[in-house]
Design a protein around this motif. Sequence first.
Motif, mmCIF file in Angstrom:
data_model
loop_
_atom_site.group_PDB
_atom_site.id
_atom_site.type_symbol
_atom_site.label_atom_id
_atom_site.label_comp_id
_atom_site.label_asym_id
_atom_site.label_seq_id
_atom_site.Cartn_x
_atom_site.Cartn_y
_atom_site.Cartn_z
ATOM 1 N N VAL A 28 0.841 -1.201 0.000
ATOM 2 C CA VAL A 28 0.000 0.000 0.000
ATOM 3 C C VAL A 28 0.878 1.252 0.000
ATOM 4 C CG1 VAL A 28 -1.642 1.340 1.379
ATOM 5 C CG2 VAL A 28 -2.014 -1.109 1.043
ATOM 6 N N LEU A 29 1.916 1.262 0.832
ATOM 7 C CA LEU A 29 2.810 2.419 0.896
ATOM 8 C C LEU A 29 3.587 2.612 -0.414
ATOM 9 C CD1 LEU A 29 4.189 2.135 4.534
ATOM 10 C CD2 LEU A 29 2.599 3.833 3.645
ATOM 11 N N ASN A 30 4.010 1.510 -1.033
ATOM 12 C CA ASN A 30 4.695 1.620 -2.328
ATOM 13 C C ASN A 30 3.782 2.230 -3.379
ATOM 14 O OD1 ASN A 30 7.284 0.743 -1.725
ATOM 15 N ND2 ASN A 30 6.776 -1.409 -2.032
ATOM 16 N N GLU A 31 2.527 1.831 -3.378
ATOM 17 C CA GLU A 31 1.562 2.386 -4.322
ATOM 18 C C GLU A 31 1.365 3.877 -4.065
ATOM 19 O OE1 GLU A 31 -3.101 1.837 -5.458
ATOM 20 O OE2 GLU A 31 -1.961 0.045 -4.942
ATOM 21 N N ARG A 32 1.211 4.239 -2.798
ATOM 22 C CA ARG A 32 1.056 5.666 -2.457
ATOM 23 C C ARG A 32 2.306 6.453 -2.824
ATOM 24 N NH1 ARG A 32 -0.615 6.161 3.564
ATOM 25 N NH2 ARG A 32 -0.219 8.340 3.072
ATOM 26 N N LEU A 33 3.488 5.854 -2.602
ATOM 27 C CA LEU A 33 4.743 6.502 -2.945
ATOM 28 C C LEU A 33 4.832 6.725 -4.454
ATOM 29 C CD1 LEU A 33 7.573 7.569 -2.234
ATOM 30 C CD2 LEU A 33 8.390 5.206 -2.380
ATOM 31 N N ALA A 34 4.482 5.731 -5.243
ATOM 32 C CA ALA A 34 4.518 5.863 -6.706
ATOM 33 C C ALA A 34 3.584 6.976 -7.169
ATOM 34 C CB ALA A 34 4.146 4.538 -7.364
ATOM 35 N N GLN A 35 2.378 7.055 -6.580
ATOM 36 C CA GLN A 35 1.439 8.114 -6.939
ATOM 37 C C GLN A 35 1.989 9.484 -6.565
ATOM 38 O OE1 GLN A 35 -2.071 6.855 -4.846
ATOM 39 N NE2 GLN A 35 -2.729 5.465 -6.470
ATOM 40 N N ALA A 36 2.596 9.588 -5.382
ATOM 41 C CA ALA A 36 3.163 10.867 -4.935
ATOM 42 C C ALA A 36 4.331 11.273 -5.834
ATOM 43 C CB ALA A 36 3.613 10.761 -3.484
#
Length: 188
Positions: A28-36
């Motif tokens: 989940v954090l990797n996905e949020r990081l990629a979006q950011a």
Amino acid sequence: MSSLIEELHRREAAVREEAAGLRREIDVLNERLAQAEELLVRLEITRETVAEILGEAGADHMEAPSVTVPVRVEDAEPVSVESAPASPIGVLTVPPWRPGIAVAVLPRAYQDLVEVLVDAGHPLRADQVAAAAGLSTDKSKVEGLRTKLKRLVDRGWLTEEGPSRFTAAGRKDAAESSRRQREQGSSL
């Protein structure tokens, strides 16, 4: 002894469950990081583009003098195009290409890009153009450069051969003329 082994199995299962939960959180954090990071790149490109537009148009437009740009149209006499001080909003800094128009009418940064592609003699990707022009090859910078190259394609100065492969086919004479004019101006 069996109770000790059962306790170890129980603890092992608990740690496996905790590790699986942590992996889910990491996903989940990797996905949020990629979006950011994607948003950050887009914002950097937008900021750079706006700064470029404002910089090319002049920071102090109200006090900027008028500029006369010589334009030569095929089968016509040389003419001058007056560019009066105005708001940078809506300013067309890259005019459409037409026969007889010189690369010199482009802003300096765009002239450099056309000349790099003319010198290359074959299609280049945006990162190759950046490297050849001595510009940064950071991802956000290359994306900003790709925007400039696409603008030159849209206005007819470059062509795009395949996805993101840019070339200056048919514009060599204009770029050579511009380069000779600059060299003559610097030797005077």
